[in-house]
Scaffold this motif. Structure first.
Motif, PDB file in Angstrom:
ATOM      1  N   GLY A  51       0.803  -1.218   0.000  1.00  0.00           N
ATOM      2  CA  GLY A  51       0.000   0.000   0.000  1.00  0.00           C
ATOM      3  C   GLY A  51       0.838   1.271   0.000  1.00  0.00           C
ATOM      4  O   GLY A  51       2.024   1.256  -0.359  1.00  0.00           O
ATOM      5  N   PHE A  52       0.232   2.386   0.452  1.00  0.00           N
ATOM      6  CA  PHE A  52       0.872   3.696   0.410  1.00  0.00           C
ATOM      7  C   PHE A  52       1.060   4.277   1.805  1.00  0.00           C
ATOM      8  O   PHE A  52       0.312   3.976   2.735  1.00  0.00           O
ATOM      9  CB  PHE A  52       0.020   4.685  -0.402  1.00  0.00           C
ATOM     10  N   GLN A  53       2.055   5.147   1.914  1.00  0.00           N
ATOM     11  CA  GLN A  53       2.225   6.016   3.081  1.00  0.00           C
ATOM     12  C   GLN A  53       2.229   7.443   2.529  1.00  0.00           C
ATOM     13  O   GLN A  53       3.189   7.858   1.875  1.00  0.00           O
ATOM     14  CB  GLN A  53       3.534   5.713   3.818  1.00  0.00           C
ATOM     15  N   VAL A  54       1.145   8.180   2.762  1.00  0.00           N
ATOM     16  CA  VAL A  54       0.946   9.484   2.128  1.00  0.00           C
ATOM     17  C   VAL A  54       1.269  10.614   3.097  1.00  0.00           C
ATOM     18  O   VAL A  54       0.901  10.567   4.278  1.00  0.00           O
ATOM     19  CB  VAL A  54      -0.510   9.622   1.631  1.00  0.00           C
ATOM     20  N   THR A  55       1.936  11.635   2.583  1.00  0.00           N
ATOM     21  CA  THR A  55       2.130  12.893   3.298  1.00  0.00           C
ATOM     22  C   THR A  55       1.452  13.987   2.485  1.00  0.00           C
ATOM     23  O   THR A  55       1.760  14.168   1.299  1.00  0.00           O
ATOM     24  CB  THR A  55       3.618  13.229   3.462  1.00  0.00           C
ATOM     25  N   LEU A  56       0.517  14.705   3.106  1.00  0.00           N
ATOM     26  CA  LEU A  56      -0.247  15.744   2.435  1.00  0.00           C
ATOM     27  C   LEU A  56       0.273  17.117   2.850  1.00  0.00           C
ATOM     28  O   LEU A  56       0.331  17.436   4.036  1.00  0.00           O
ATOM     29  CB  LEU A  56      -1.738  15.620   2.795  1.00  0.00           C
ATOM     30  N   TRP A  57       0.629  17.932   1.845  1.00  0.00           N
ATOM     31  CA  TRP A  57       1.150  19.281   2.083  1.00  0.00           C
ATOM     32  C   TRP A  57       0.107  20.322   1.662  1.00  0.00           C
ATOM     33  O   TRP A  57      -0.389  20.284   0.538  1.00  0.00           O
ATOM     34  CB  TRP A  57       2.411  19.525   1.266  1.00  0.00           C
ATOM     35  N   ASP A  58      -0.218  21.231   2.551  1.00  0.00           N
ATOM     36  CA  ASP A  58      -1.090  22.360   2.202  1.00  0.00           C
ATOM     37  C   ASP A  58      -1.048  23.374   3.346  1.00  0.00           C
ATOM     38  O   ASP A  58      -1.079  22.992   4.521  1.00  0.00           O
ATOM     39  CB  ASP A  58      -2.530  21.899   1.967  1.00  0.00           C
ATOM     40  N   ASP A  59      -0.987  24.659   2.991  1.00  0.00           N
ATOM     41  CA  ASP A  59      -0.914  25.703   4.013  1.00  0.00           C
ATOM     42  C   ASP A  59      -2.222  26.475   4.159  1.00  0.00           C
ATOM     43  O   ASP A  59      -2.265  27.512   4.826  1.00  0.00           O
ATOM     44  CB  ASP A  59       0.218  26.690   3.692  1.00  0.00           C
ATOM     45  N   ASP A  60      -3.316  25.956   3.556  1.00  0.00           N
ATOM     46  CA  ASP A  60      -4.582  26.683   3.535  1.00  0.00           C
ATOM     47  C   ASP A  60      -5.480  26.286   4.711  1.00  0.00           C
ATOM     48  O   ASP A  60      -5.336  25.221   5.297  1.00  0.00           O
ATOM     49  CB  ASP A  60      -5.312  26.416   2.220  1.00  0.00           C
ATOM     50  N   ILE A  61      -6.434  27.180   4.998  1.00  0.00           N
ATOM     51  CA  ILE A  61      -7.407  26.982   6.068  1.00  0.00           C
ATOM     52  C   ILE A  61      -8.795  26.812   5.452  1.00  0.00           C
ATOM     53  O   ILE A  61      -9.132  27.450   4.449  1.00  0.00           O
ATOM     54  CB  ILE A  61      -7.409  28.193   7.037  1.00  0.00           C
ATOM     55  N   ILE A  62      -9.622  25.967   6.035  1.00  0.00           N
ATOM     56  CA  ILE A  62     -10.975  25.717   5.529  1.00  0.00           C
ATOM     57  C   ILE A  62     -11.855  26.937   5.772  1.00  0.00           C
ATOM     58  O   ILE A  62     -11.888  27.501   6.873  1.00  0.00           O
ATOM     59  CB  ILE A  62     -11.596  24.493   6.228  1.00  0.00           C
ATOM     60  N   THR A  63     -12.585  27.348   4.715  1.00  0.00           N
ATOM     61  CA  THR A  63     -13.555  28.433   4.822  1.00  0.00           C
ATOM     62  C   THR A  63     -14.918  27.942   4.363  1.00  0.00           C
ATOM     63  O   THR A  63     -15.042  26.852   3.791  1.00  0.00           O
ATOM     64  CB  THR A  63     -13.139  29.637   3.954  1.00  0.00           C
ATOM     65  N   ASP A  64     -15.952  28.760   4.591  1.00  0.00           N
ATOM     66  CA  ASP A  64     -17.303  28.400   4.141  1.00  0.00           C
ATOM     67  C   ASP A  64     -17.355  28.215   2.630  1.00  0.00           C
ATOM     68  O   ASP A  64     -18.143  27.414   2.115  1.00  0.00           O
ATOM     69  CB  ASP A  64     -18.304  29.474   4.568  1.00  0.00           C
ATOM     70  N   ALA A  65     -16.537  28.975   1.899  1.00  0.00           N
ATOM     71  CA  ALA A  65     -16.535  28.891   0.434  1.00  0.00           C
ATOM     72  C   ALA A  65     -16.039  27.535  -0.060  1.00  0.00           C
ATOM     73  O   ALA A  65     -16.328  27.144  -1.193  1.00  0.00           O
ATOM     74  CB  ALA A  65     -15.673  30.005  -0.150  1.00  0.00           C
ATOM     75  N   ASN A  66     -15.278  26.818   0.780  1.00  0.00           N
ATOM     76  CA  ASN A  66     -14.767  25.504   0.383  1.00  0.00           C
ATOM     77  C   ASN A  66     -15.831  24.417   0.451  1.00  0.00           C
ATOM     78  O   ASN A  66     -15.733  23.386  -0.226  1.00  0.00           O
ATOM     79  CB  ASN A  66     -13.610  25.087   1.290  1.00  0.00           C
ATOM     80  N   ARG A  67     -16.824  24.594   1.270  1.00  0.00           N
ATOM     81  CA  ARG A  67     -17.846  23.571   1.460  1.00  0.00           C
ATOM     82  C   ARG A  67     -18.725  23.476   0.213  1.00  0.00           C
ATOM     83  O   ARG A  67     -19.155  24.477  -0.337  1.00  0.00           O
ATOM     84  CB  ARG A  67     -18.691  23.894   2.684  1.00  0.00           C
ATOM     85  N   GLY A  68     -18.962  22.227  -0.229  1.00  0.00           N
ATOM     86  CA  GLY A  68     -19.724  22.017  -1.462  1.00  0.00           C
ATOM     87  C   GLY A  68     -18.812  21.472  -2.537  1.00  0.00           C
ATOM     88  O   GLY A  68     -18.967  20.335  -2.987  1.00  0.00           O
ATOM     89  N   ARG A  69     -17.828  22.292  -2.938  1.00  0.00           N
ATOM     90  CA  ARG A  69     -16.845  21.800  -3.907  1.00  0.00           C
ATOM     91  C   ARG A  69     -15.879  20.827  -3.250  1.00  0.00           C
ATOM     92  O   ARG A  69     -15.310  19.963  -3.900  1.00  0.00           O
ATOM     93  CB  ARG A  69     -16.074  22.970  -4.526  1.00  0.00           C
ATOM     94  N   GLN A  70     -15.667  21.002  -1.959  1.00  0.00           N
ATOM     95  CA  GLN A  70     -14.811  20.113  -1.195  1.00  0.00           C
ATOM     96  C   GLN A  70     -15.629  19.561  -0.018  1.00  0.00           C
ATOM     97  O   GLN A  70     -16.517  20.236   0.484  1.00  0.00           O
ATOM     98  CB  GLN A  70     -13.580  20.866  -0.685  1.00  0.00           C
ATOM     99  N   LEU A  71     -15.314  18.351   0.396  1.00  0.00           N
ATOM    100  CA  LEU A  71     -16.129  17.686   1.417  1.00  0.00           C
ATOM    101  C   LEU A  71     -15.680  18.065   2.826  1.00  0.00           C
ATOM    102  O   LEU A  71     -15.011  17.290   3.520  1.00  0.00           O
ATOM    103  CB  LEU A  71     -16.071  16.170   1.210  1.00  0.00           C
ATOM    104  N   PHE A  72     -16.061  19.263   3.248  1.00  0.00           N
ATOM    105  CA  PHE A  72     -15.767  19.724   4.597  1.00  0.00           C
ATOM    106  C   PHE A  72     -17.074  20.010   5.325  1.00  0.00           C
ATOM    107  O   PHE A  72     -18.038  20.507   4.733  1.00  0.00           O
ATOM    108  CB  PHE A  72     -14.915  20.992   4.579  1.00  0.00           C
ATOM    109  N   ALA A  73     -17.093  19.693   6.608  1.00  0.00           N
ATOM    110  CA  ALA A  73     -18.269  19.945   7.436  1.00  0.00           C
ATOM    111  C   ALA A  73     -18.200  21.354   8.024  1.00  0.00           C
ATOM    112  O   ALA A  73     -17.135  21.973   8.086  1.00  0.00           O
ATOM    113  CB  ALA A  73     -18.349  18.913   8.559  1.00  0.00           C
ATOM    114  N   GLU A  74     -19.338  21.828   8.484  1.00  0.00           N
ATOM    115  CA  GLU A  74     -19.393  23.165   9.080  1.00  0.00           C
ATOM    116  C   GLU A  74     -18.466  23.272  10.289  1.00  0.00           C
ATOM    117  O   GLU A  74     -17.824  24.301  10.507  1.00  0.00           O
ATOM    118  CB  GLU A  74     -20.832  23.493   9.487  1.00  0.00           C
ATOM    119  N   CYS A  75     -18.365  22.206  11.072  1.00  0.00           N
ATOM    120  CA  CYS A  75     -17.523  22.222  12.268  1.00  0.00           C
ATOM    121  C   CYS A  75     -16.031  22.229  11.944  1.00  0.00           C
ATOM    122  O   CYS A  75     -15.198  22.464  12.834  1.00  0.00           O
ATOM    123  CB  CYS A  75     -17.850  21.032  13.169  1.00  0.00           C
TER     124      CYS A  75
END
Length: 258
Positions: A51-75
């Motif tokens: 299988g895989f061992q994944v490391t995810l790189w990103d410096d962004d923060i979740i906002t309300d605008a991300n919900r819908g196009r990306q699977l993030f919850a309100e919390c």
């Protein structure tokens, strides 16, 4: 004339340890790719692969605008994207994948990944990733950098380009013409990338505004097709394609042959 094909690096087919994967970007495409990689890793393990061992790189923060196009919850609004996504994936699949809440750039150090996958928004980031990958390549067989898969898209069209990092020794084949090197997206399409770059990379304030920039399903469509290419490489040990161009406005896909 024999058709061209690329045979996967042999050490990736039956590794002793999980294959190191560096996933760069946790936005619309990257978040979907992470889930696909988790499903793929779980399935490969069921078939006897490490299988895989994944490391995810990103410096962004979740906002309300991300919900819908990306699977993030309100919390999850306000949390680092990479941390939220990897934590969720680890809980669901029982993995021990890692999240790094910072930008992947020339200061990232030696990532030691066999496969790099980039899902970034800017052309500048792609060229910087290309330089980092070249600089991180080493001669140690166990963690030799082998492949770079790049995802990119506009409003309703996008592309996936798979490249080798250096040459991958190919077996002799009576059926195919084995190709040991696949070019970087920055080498083959560098001029087109520069011409297509825009300055409008500011974050959206709402989901409605985000949907004016990118259609709802362009990211997930690209993620599924790109990861399907990766899956076929591991299942078949080879591929006759190294990517594709996709336009969901007219439902057209053009494969990119080896």
């Amino acid at each position: 004339m024999k058709p061209k094909a690329h045979f996967i690096a042999p050490e990736l087919l039956n590794p002793t340890n999980p294959i190191e994967v560096c996933l760069i970007g946790a936005g619309g495409t990257g978040s979907q790719v992470l889930t696909a990689l988790a499903r793929m890793s779980h399935s490969l393990q069921a078939l006897g692969h490490a299988g895989f061992q994944v490391t995810l790189w990103d410096d962004d923060i979740i906002t309300d605008a991300n919900r819908g196009r990306q699977l993030f919850a309100e919390c999850e609004v306000g949390l680092p994207k990479a941390v939220a996504l990897v934590t969720r994936s680890n809980r669901f699949f029982g993995t021990g994948w890692k999240a790094i809440n910072r930008k992947f750039d020339s200061h990232s150090g030696n990532t030691k990944a066999a496969i790099y996958i980039s899902c970034v928004d800017t052309v500048t980031a792609r060229f910087e990733i290309a330089e980092v990958i070249r600089g991180n390549n080493n001669s140690h067989y166990a963690d030799l950098a082998r492949y770079w898969m790049d995802f990119g898209n506009g409003k309703d069209a996008g592309q996936i380009v798979l490249a080798t990092i250096g040459n991958v020794k190919q077996p002799k084949s009576d059926k195919f013409e084995a190709v040991e090197s696949l070019p970087f997206v920055t080498e083959e399409f560098g001029e087109l990338l520069r011409q297509s770059e825009t300055d409008d990379d500011a974050p959206s304030c709402s989901l409605a505004e985000a949907l004016e920039k990118q259609e709802l399903f362009i990211n997930s469509a690209l993620a599924q097709m790109g990861c399907s290419l990766l899956w076929q490489m591991f299942r078949n040990g080879m591929t006759t394609h190294r990517g594709l161009f996709l336009n969901i406005a007219d439902f057209r896909t053009v494969p990119l042959p080896v």
